[in-house]
Design an enzyme around this catalytic site. Structure first.
Site, PDB file in Angstrom:
ATOM      1  N   ASP A  53      -5.818   6.471  -0.185  1.00 11.74           N
ATOM      2  CA  ASP A  53      -5.142   5.696   0.859  1.00 11.74           C
ATOM      3  C   ASP A  53      -6.135   5.037   1.811  1.00 11.74           C
ATOM      4  O   ASP A  53      -5.740   4.314   2.718  1.00 11.74           O
ATOM      5  CB  ASP A  53      -4.173   6.597   1.637  1.00 11.74           C
ATOM      6  CG  ASP A  53      -3.181   5.803   2.473  1.00 11.74           C
ATOM      7  OD1 ASP A  53      -2.939   4.622   2.146  1.00 11.74           O
ATOM      8  OD2 ASP A  53      -2.648   6.359   3.453  1.00 11.74           O
ATOM      9  N   ARG A  89     -11.073  -0.496   2.658  1.00 14.03           N
ATOM     10  CA  ARG A  89     -12.535  -0.570   2.790  1.00 14.03           C
ATOM     11  C   ARG A  89     -13.207  -0.722   1.418  1.00 14.03           C
ATOM     12  O   ARG A  89     -14.291  -1.286   1.324  1.00 14.03           O
ATOM     13  CB  ARG A  89     -13.045   0.665   3.538  1.00 14.03           C
ATOM     14  CG  ARG A  89     -12.847   1.963   2.839  1.00 14.03           C
ATOM     15  CD  ARG A  89     -12.903   3.170   3.777  1.00 14.03           C
ATOM     16  NE  ARG A  89     -11.744   3.207   4.654  1.00 14.03           N
ATOM     17  CZ  ARG A  89     -11.556   4.139   5.594  1.00 14.03           C
ATOM     18  NH1 ARG A  89     -12.449   5.101   5.770  1.00 14.03           N
ATOM     19  NH2 ARG A  89     -10.475   4.122   6.341  1.00 14.03           N
ATOM     20  N   LYS A 104       1.527   8.017   0.616  1.00  9.50           N
ATOM     21  CA  LYS A 104       2.101   8.033   1.961  1.00  9.50           C
ATOM     22  C   LYS A 104       3.505   8.635   1.900  1.00  9.50           C
ATOM     23  O   LYS A 104       4.164   8.624   0.850  1.00  9.50           O
ATOM     24  CB  LYS A 104       2.213   6.598   2.511  1.00  9.50           C
ATOM     25  CG  LYS A 104       0.906   5.857   2.689  1.00  9.50           C
ATOM     26  CD  LYS A 104       1.173   4.435   3.176  1.00  9.50           C
ATOM     27  CE  LYS A 104      -0.094   3.619   3.279  1.00  9.50           C
ATOM     28  NZ  LYS A 104      -0.929   4.043   4.409  1.00  9.50           N
ATOM     29  N   GLU A 136      -8.093   2.605   0.961  1.00 12.80           N
ATOM     30  CA  GLU A 136      -8.415   1.647  -0.092  1.00 12.80           C
ATOM     31  C   GLU A 136      -8.920   0.315   0.428  1.00 12.80           C
ATOM     32  O   GLU A 136      -9.660  -0.396  -0.266  1.00 12.80           O
ATOM     33  CB  GLU A 136      -7.186   1.425  -0.984  1.00 12.80           C
ATOM     34  CG  GLU A 136      -6.197   0.386  -0.511  1.00 12.80           C
ATOM     35  CD  GLU A 136      -5.547   0.709   0.847  1.00 12.80           C
ATOM     36  OE1 GLU A 136      -5.183  -0.242   1.555  1.00 12.80           O
ATOM     37  OE2 GLU A 136      -5.407   1.888   1.193  1.00 12.80           O
ATOM     38  N   ASP A 187       0.143  -4.841   4.913  1.00 15.66           N
ATOM     39  CA  ASP A 187      -1.258  -4.479   4.688  1.00 15.66           C
ATOM     40  C   ASP A 187      -2.106  -5.643   4.174  1.00 15.66           C
ATOM     41  O   ASP A 187      -3.287  -5.477   3.901  1.00 15.66           O
ATOM     42  CB  ASP A 187      -1.352  -3.293   3.728  1.00 15.66           C
ATOM     43  CG  ASP A 187      -2.536  -2.391   4.038  1.00 15.66           C
ATOM     44  OD1 ASP A 187      -3.044  -2.453   5.163  1.00 15.66           O
ATOM     45  OD2 ASP A 187      -2.946  -1.629   3.143  1.00 15.66           O
ATOM     46  N   ASP A 240       0.842  -1.196   0.000  1.00 11.67           N
ATOM     47  CA  ASP A 240       0.000   0.000   0.000  1.00 11.67           C
ATOM     48  C   ASP A 240       0.874   1.242   0.000  1.00 11.67           C
ATOM     49  O   ASP A 240       1.404   1.645   1.035  1.00 11.67           O
ATOM     50  CB  ASP A 240      -0.922   0.001   1.223  1.00 11.67           C
ATOM     51  CG  ASP A 240      -1.827   1.229   1.258  1.00 11.67           C
ATOM     52  OD1 ASP A 240      -1.986   1.876   0.201  1.00 11.67           O
ATOM     53  OD2 ASP A 240      -2.364   1.527   2.330  1.00 11.67           O
TER      54      ASP A 240
END
Length: 487
Positions: A336, A340, A266, A338, A277, A259
């Site tokens: 970010d 969900r 990030k 993502e 992640d 991620d």
């Protein structure tokens, strides 16, 4: 996968176990110590007590002292591990103590263990602590230095309980291996291959869908997150189906193998551990591998949406709208957030399979770490009874889970002007808002629990039975919960 030490039940008394080191326990007692039963048995001449007293040993939980064994004991050495206060001795204490002891003894090849002191499920907890505490990830080391422990003899351990402990520990170690693997060598495709390999040695069937299948079925969340990556997404399905049962459960694991944050990028320091992640996916793969071997009388389906979240010219952009499986739409304001988005697809699909309950596991929010720190998991649920089941299972499994609220007053945070939902709300209460987003994709008639393991999925250092790196959190709890549902 790293090799487990051989775990056997020892019929002989502790002093008769031939091994490199015999592990026994001691309690904390007002600044000093009090030997446990097995320790007293091997201290007939008082030399052990004398040495511990002279060294300032206090019996604190996890405190380990290693001393030469007297001639009356078959072991080469005795390792005394602190069990803390005698009144607080439980199976999770034994698990933690065993994990501390086995790390101290990593250079020995054979161990004898006499720790469980008649605690219910104590021998199994000790076994798990030993097998998990001895874990090391060495796949990419040129000089790996794995734990040298090859055989562990547990005094008075029930063979069936030790076998279950071995299966669950092996599954947890599998999850740790997956989390610790670099993202360059654990792409969504490789994760699917590893899931299939785990299924092949268990009574589990594995099916994987690629981009074309996902597009034809309308998995817009998973496809949207994946579109910035050169790696194709995968939707992994693991199915354990014993005959003669009508009961069905669903497990879902977030599988973002790396991620970057996407276009909502990030910073460098926050990207360093983002191979973690997919910790939820690792937990489901590990749990399903154990379930297929333990064979509970309940059908279980595991769903894993797997993808990378990368920035590129094709990446999803803030303000874009995606259509999920089942038809709901989401305005993506922060790429970010993502996890969900891909879980929404999986939840909608899982509901169509008619399970009596769904549990999802995800490294979902930094907010949960603000609330609970990095050693605990937040539990969100639309059903208090299910939340109680999951938390009860976590307590038996020795994991730290805490029931979090789902206040509907925060629903308006997710209202969008252009879609059914937006994927982020305000900064405050972020873990609750993320869980509310997921809840909107679950049918009201289906009990559902969401486990936010963002903190607990990775350890910054060794502690208890946990080793630095991927922890395999939730594997033990999921297996315990599924077995409880089967009774």
């Amino acid at each position: 996968m790293t090799t487990l030490p051989q775990l056997v039940s020892a019929d002989e008394g502790p002093s008769s176990i031939t091994c490199d080191a015999l592990v026994v326990g001691a309690y904390a007692d007002q600044g000093s110590f009090q030997l446990g039963r097995a320790a007293r048995d091997v201290d007939a001449d008082g030399e052990l007590s004398s040495y511990l007293a002279s060294s300032g040993y206090a019996g604190k939980l996890g405190e380990v002292a290693v001393v030469p064994a007297p001639d009356s004991v078959a072991a080469e050495a005795i390792a005394v591990v602190g069990l803390g206060n005698r009144d607080e001795l439980r199976s999770d204490v034994l698990r933690r103590a065993a994990g501390a002891a086995v790390r101290k003894l990593a250079e020995r090849s054979t161990l004898g263990v006499a720790l469980h002191e008649d605690v219910p499920a104590g021998a199994a907890a000790v076994a798990e602590g030993l097998l998990l505490g001895s874990y090391r990830f060495t796949a990419h080391k040129s000089d790996p230095k794995p734990s040298k422990i090859q055989r562990i003899s547990v005094a008075g351990g029930d063979a069936a309980a030790l076998e279950r402990a071995t299966v669950v520990s092996e599954a947890t170690r599998l999850a740790r291996d997956l989390v610790n693997e670099p993202a360059s060598t654990l792409t969504p495709t490789v994760l699917a291959d590893r899931a299939r390999a785990a299924a092949e040695v268990s009574d589990v069937r594995c099916t994987t869908w690629g981009r074309d299948e996902l597009a034809s079925r309308g998995f817009g969340g998973l496809l949207g997150v994946s579109q910035g990556s050169a790696e194709e997404p995968r939707f992994i399905q693991l199915h354990y189906a014993p005959g003669g049962t009508t009961r069905k459960l669903a497990l879902i694991g977030k599988g973002v193998t790396f991620d970057s944050g996407g276009l909502s990028l990030k910073d460098a320091s926050n990207m360093e551990t983002m191979k973690t992640d997919m910790g939820g996916a690792a937990a489901v793969i590990g749990a399903m591998s154990a379930i297929g071997k333990l064979k509970p009388d309940v059908e279980v389906i595991g769903f894993i949406p797997a993808t990378e979240n990368m920035p590129s010219g094709t990446a999803i952009k803030p303000g874009d709208v995606i259509r999920h499986y089942g038809g709901k739409t989401t305005e993506v304001l922060n790429t970010d957030a993502e996890g969900r988005l891909i879980l929404a697809d999986a939840l909608s699909f899982a509901c169509e399979q008619g399970p009596e309950a769904i549990v999802d596991v995800a490294t979902l929010t930094g907010s949960i770490m603000v609330a609970l720190g990095k050693k605990a998991t937040g539990v969100f649920s639309n059903d208090d009874a299910l939340a109680g089941e999951v938390i009860g299972a976590s307590e038996r499994a020795g994991e730290r889970f805490w029931h979090m609220p789902l206040y509907d007053v925060y629903d308006k945070e997710l209202e969008s002007d252009v879609a059914d939902l937006k994927n982020v709300g305000s900064r405050w209460g972020g873990a609750i808002i993320a869980a509310l987003f997921l809840k909107s994709f679950v049918r009201e008639s289906i009990p559902w629990a969401h486990l936010d393991v963002a903190g607990a999925a990775r350890a910054e250092s060794d502690y208890d039975e946990i080793t630095k790196g991927g922890t395999g959190v939730a594997v033990r709890t999921l297996v315990e919960w599924v077995e409880g549902r089967a009774t």
